[in-house]
Each structure stands twice: as structure tokens, then as C-alpha cells.
Design an enzyme around this catalytic site. Sequence first.
Site, short mmCIF file in Angstrom:
data_model
loop_
_atom_site.label_atom_id
_atom_site.label_comp_id
_atom_site.label_asym_id
_atom_site.label_seq_id
_atom_site.Cartn_x
_atom_site.Cartn_y
_atom_site.Cartn_z
N LYS A 35 0.81 -1.22 0.00
CA LYS A 35 0.00 0.00 0.00
C LYS A 35 0.85 1.28 0.00
O LYS A 35 0.47 2.28 -0.60
CB LYS A 35 -0.93 -0.01 1.21
CG LYS A 35 -1.95 1.09 1.20
CD LYS A 35 -3.05 0.85 2.20
CE LYS A 35 -2.60 0.81 3.61
NZ LYS A 35 -3.71 0.67 4.56
N THR B 219 7.18 -3.68 10.21
CA THR B 219 8.48 -4.33 10.48
C THR B 219 9.56 -3.29 10.76
O THR B 219 10.35 -3.44 11.70
CB THR B 219 8.88 -5.21 9.28
OG1 THR B 219 7.95 -6.30 9.21
CG2 THR B 219 10.29 -5.76 9.44
N ALA C 103 9.96 -2.15 14.32
CA ALA C 103 10.28 -3.08 15.41
C ALA C 103 11.61 -2.71 16.04
O ALA C 103 12.61 -2.52 15.35
CB ALA C 103 10.32 -4.51 14.87
N GLN C 104 11.62 -2.61 17.34
CA GLN C 104 12.83 -2.17 18.04
C GLN C 104 13.53 -3.33 18.72
O GLN C 104 14.69 -3.62 18.47
CB GLN C 104 12.47 -1.12 19.10
CG GLN C 104 11.89 0.14 18.53
CD GLN C 104 11.44 1.12 19.61
OE1 GLN C 104 11.56 0.86 20.81
NE2 GLN C 104 10.89 2.24 19.18
N GLY D 139 13.59 -6.74 18.82
CA GLY D 139 14.36 -7.70 18.07
C GLY D 139 13.61 -8.97 17.73
O GLY D 139 12.39 -8.99 17.68
N GLU E 154 13.65 -9.67 27.17
CA GLU E 154 12.38 -8.96 27.25
C GLU E 154 11.45 -9.72 28.18
O GLU E 154 11.76 -10.83 28.63
CB GLU E 154 11.77 -8.77 25.85
CG GLU E 154 12.62 -7.81 25.02
CD GLU E 154 12.07 -7.53 23.64
OE1 GLU E 154 10.86 -7.65 23.44
OE2 GLU E 154 12.87 -7.20 22.77
N HIS F 267 0.75 -2.63 23.86
CA HIS F 267 2.12 -2.55 24.37
C HIS F 267 2.11 -1.64 25.59
O HIS F 267 1.46 -0.59 25.57
CB HIS F 267 3.06 -1.99 23.30
CG HIS F 267 4.51 -2.22 23.61
ND1 HIS F 267 5.18 -1.51 24.57
CD2 HIS F 267 5.40 -3.12 23.11
CE1 HIS F 267 6.44 -1.95 24.64
NE2 HIS F 267 6.59 -2.93 23.75
N ARG G 259 3.34 -9.15 28.90
CA ARG G 259 2.99 -7.82 28.41
C ARG G 259 1.57 -7.38 28.80
O ARG G 259 1.35 -6.23 29.16
CB ARG G 259 3.13 -7.85 26.88
CG ARG G 259 3.15 -6.53 26.24
CD ARG G 259 3.50 -6.68 24.78
NE ARG G 259 4.94 -6.68 24.57
CZ ARG G 259 5.51 -6.79 23.38
NH1 ARG G 259 4.77 -6.91 22.30
NH2 ARG G 259 6.82 -6.75 23.26
N HIS H 47 -1.03 -2.46 19.83
CA HIS H 47 0.28 -2.82 19.27
C HIS H 47 0.20 -3.98 18.28
O HIS H 47 0.85 -3.95 17.24
CB HIS H 47 1.18 -3.20 20.44
CG HIS H 47 2.60 -3.53 20.06
ND1 HIS H 47 3.43 -2.62 19.44
CD2 HIS H 47 3.34 -4.65 20.24
CE1 HIS H 47 4.62 -3.18 19.24
NE2 HIS H 47 4.59 -4.42 19.70
N ARG I 96 0.76 -12.44 22.89
CA ARG I 96 2.03 -12.78 22.23
C ARG I 96 3.23 -12.51 23.13
O ARG I 96 3.31 -11.46 23.78
CB ARG I 96 2.16 -11.97 20.94
CG ARG I 96 3.48 -12.17 20.23
CD ARG I 96 3.50 -11.53 18.87
NE ARG I 96 3.42 -10.09 18.90
CZ ARG I 96 4.42 -9.27 19.20
NH1 ARG I 96 5.60 -9.76 19.54
NH2 ARG I 96 4.26 -7.96 19.17
N LEU J 222 8.48 -10.95 14.74
CA LEU J 222 9.37 -10.99 13.58
C LEU J 222 9.68 -12.45 13.24
O LEU J 222 9.72 -12.85 12.07
CB LEU J 222 10.66 -10.22 13.87
CG LEU J 222 10.52 -8.69 13.99
CD1 LEU J 222 11.86 -8.05 14.37
CD2 LEU J 222 10.01 -8.06 12.70
C1 SIN Z 1 9.36 -4.06 21.74
O1 SIN Z 1 10.49 -3.81 21.31
O2 SIN Z 1 9.02 -3.88 22.91
C2 SIN Z 1 8.34 -4.62 20.80
C3 SIN Z 1 8.68 -6.00 20.49
C4 SIN Z 1 7.45 -6.78 20.19
O3 SIN Z 1 6.40 -6.26 19.88
O4 SIN Z 1 7.53 -8.00 20.31
#
Ligand code: SIN
Length: 539
Positions: free
Chosen positions: A30, A38, A41-42, A44, A117, A232, A276, A337, A372, A378
Site C-alpha cells: 500500500k 516491520t 520493530a525495536q 528484536g 524482554e 504494548h 505484556r 500494538h 504474544r 518478527l
Molecule cells: C518491543 O520492542 O518492545 C516490541 C517487540 C514486540 O512487539 O515483540
Amino acid sequence: MHVVIVGSGIAGLTAAIRASTRHDVTLVTKGALADGATAYAQGGVAVALGADDSAALHQADTHGAAAGSADARAVDVLCTDGPARVRDLIALGVPFDRTTDPTSLDRHGDDLARGREAAHARWRVLHADGDATGAAIERTLVAALHRRHVTILERTCLTDLVVRAGAVVGVDVLDLLGEPRRIDADVVVLASGGAGHLYRETTNPLVATGDGAAAAWRAGAVLADLEFVQFHPTRLAVPGGGLVSEAVRGEGAVLRDARGRRFMTAVHPDAELAPRDVVARGIASAMRDQGGAPVLLDASGLDPTFLVRRFPGLTRATRTAGFDWTREAVPVAPAAHYSMGGVATDAEGRTSLPGLLAVGEVACTGVHGANRLASNSLLEGLVFAVRAADAIDAPRPGRMRLRGDAGLHVTTVPTAADGTRASRPLRPGGADHADDAADVRGAVQSVMTDRVGLLRDAGGLASARRALAGLTVPDPAGVQDHEDRALLDLARLVALAAETRTESRGAHARTDHPDADPGAPASYAWVARPAPVPQEVPA
Ligand code: SIN
């Protein structure tokens, strides 16, 4: 065979690269190629590559975060295929951070730096350029795509799937000039991402309007798990603020309320590193207690040199917002998120419609259950895109076996009679209408944020359903109209699914049903009958 792939995030690009070795591939997206989620995404990619790790441990964490409701086969596939798929990325040239970094990210004697995480028992999150993992992956995959024979159609918006004799045979799009166009296909692969813009605050890019899931719904595909929307915990709570990665808490940052107290320690034994959904609700409750003001993410206890080098993008973002996060806490609040639900698929991406595959966030393999695990998305895009590309072995690949054996309850939603396709025009200010909204998208976002958000109850959900039934997008013409129609279609389904699940499970929290009901189905699924997309009669 001619394969049309819709979407250009990690799932779409991976599917296109893989399928292009055997098929004639057209990739439709689009925006520009790199405009999807993508690149945002921070944290990983979670993957069991460490010497102290295993697919079994990764599976256990994935099930744990999912509140025991994830599909066992999908989780097994994700965690077992994951390491090989990540090695594929490394071979393509993704510059994952190494422990030779001068700030020494090495905690494990492995040369791939691994972050941590929430809800992960191991340090297993690979990252690139510190906190720009998604952008590094996207860049590498786009470069790889350009080396393949793939027709790329940017700024081309999916409007509907074309269905003939019950099978998907192409896509209807608006091309880059805004003109309607039909593209025939032997197989369509949806990799069009999520629908964060169902909500007022989201970490998602502007393109995340659920076009693929909504088109699949209108074509008659089964959708599942729509009530499970992940918020998130930490979006930077300033106008236009983006994601603040969970990896920051993984490295030791803590959450504080307006009085400076750490509140998560009283909510869960893992405090800021609880799953989360638990952290997001903990923040929402702390915010409620302080009149709605954001809570504070305090990274000032971390070594400042480490913080700046490990999170260069976030250091820039917080500085732009006026904060020096090496010295002071920054305001954060939860935001929409990720959609755990979507087009129901098996582990090869097959949907309930012949000729239609779905991978990545638009799909629902059941791998995330009700919540999730951080940084599994990813990996999901990679793993299931490759499996789907490899499953394209015949025109109109067969339909999946529904996860019925595992408790998938498919409900047929009449599309004409019950108001889910209501045709009344939008009348802001009407009794059942979102009265502060000047447009459909604003109305949808108000209803979803206020009544189908982090905390839900029967009254709010019923009124949301009525309000959404009163909205319509008559005669969608341009891209924004089509996006609004997609958001409205999905909003109705999410509200219906949330109303139907009378228990709390993972990301779906009902204040009127605060406990999990062990007798509730693992998965609620929905199918439109009759499918609103005109079914073409075979020639
Ligand atoms: C984040 O970096 O907190 C997001 C990663 C995710 O959504 O899994």
C-alpha cells in the site's frame, strides 16, 4: 504459477523472496516497500540460539505468556524452525549486533548479542543497530528482493479479494493513480499486517488498517481470536510518541507512578518483566489511580553510556520530546500494538479458502494464543512465510483443516440481517453513535478505545456493538475510504468476539468476568455468510 503477495513487511518480503525461486511473483504494497510495521520493530527477534537455550525453553515461555491458550503445533513450528530462519537472515546480511561492541553487550560468551524482554526465561532477543532491528531486517530483505525477479507494485491498495467458485483467484486494488484494477492470480498470499489504527493510540504505522483481514472476511474466509488485541505497555506519552521497547525494561529500567513508587512489584512477581498484558493492565490501573496521567519509565539507573549506545533511536526520540532519559524518567502509557487474531490458518499459511494463504500479523495460526510473547512477531513472519511459500505447489492450494479438533468454535455471522453490515449512514450525535466523531475512522477509534480496549465489560461491549452497527462507509472510492471500511468491518468483529468471550484470558480482560473459564473454547472463529464479495460464476 502467478503468486500475488500483499504486503512488504518481514512476512511478505520473505514469502516473495522464497516463492520467486519457483513462481512468477507480484508483490503489492500500500505504501512504499519499507512503510510497514516491520521497520518500526525495536526489541528484536526472539530465537533459541544461545548455548543456554533450547526450542523447548522458548516454547515454554511462548505458552506461558499466552496464558496457556496458544496452539501447541504452531508454537512447536515457530520455536523449532526459528533458528534456521534466523541463520537465513544472517546469511542474507542482517547486521545483528555482536558482543564485540565497545560497550560489551556480551553477557553469555556468544558473539551474537542477546537482549532480554518480558516473560523470557533466557536472554534470547537478537537485535540490530541497538534498537533498530526491524529497520535493519527490512532494509536487508528489500535489497534481497531487488535481486530477484519479482514485480513490485508500490502505493497499490488491496480493496477486495476476487472469488470464483469458492476459490480466491485474484485481487482488486487501487493502483498508484487511484484507479481500480484487477490482478489475476493462481495463489494470493496475504501478508498485509495488523490493524493498530482501530484504536486512537497505537505503536503502528499509518498503513496498519487491517485491509487484508477485512478483505478476507468479506471474501468468506474464517477469522479467529479477534478479541485478543495486544496493548504494548510503553508508548512515549507525548503527542505522536512511538514505541519504547520492552528491551529497555529488559536491561533494567523500572516503571514508577507519579509519586515515584515502583507499582509493578505489587502486581506480579516478575514486576516490570511480567507478561505484556499484565504490565499493560498494571499501568492502566496506576494511571486510573492518578487521574489518567501517564506513568514513568525510569532508565536513569542504567549506565548512561550503555543506555545511549544500546538504544540510540530511543535516545534520539526521548531527546526530541524534551527528555534526557539518562537522568530523568519519561512518561509512558499503553497503546494498541498487535493483533493476535486474524485470518485463521494452519502452519503452512493455508486459510479456509482455496487459493488464499496468510502469513504474519494478518494471520492467526494460534501461535500467540491470548497474548504474544515479546519479539516473537518478527520470528513468526519469517517462519510461517517460508512454510507458506513452500506450500505453493498447486493452483488454489487446498484449504486448511480448521483447528476444530483443538476447540475452534466457528460461528457464522449473517452479513445482512444482524447489523454487522448495516447501511445506515453515519450520524454523529445519534443515541447509539460515537457523538464526538466527525468521521468514520474517528468514530471507530473512539468506540474501540473507550469500550473495547484494555478493560472490557458487557455494557460497554454491547453499546460498542450498537454504535458500530450505526456506522457505514457508503461507496468507498479512495484509499482512505477503503481503509475506513476495513477498520469498520474489523471493529465490529473484534467487539462481537470480545462480547462473546465471557471470561478473562491473556490480553482479553473483562472486569465483569475477571477469571479464566476453563470450559471456554480456546478459540472463537467467525465466518461471513453470505460472503459480501460477489462470487463469480465459473466461465
Ligand atoms: C518491543 O520492542 O518492545 C516490541 C517487540 C514486540 O512487539 O515483540
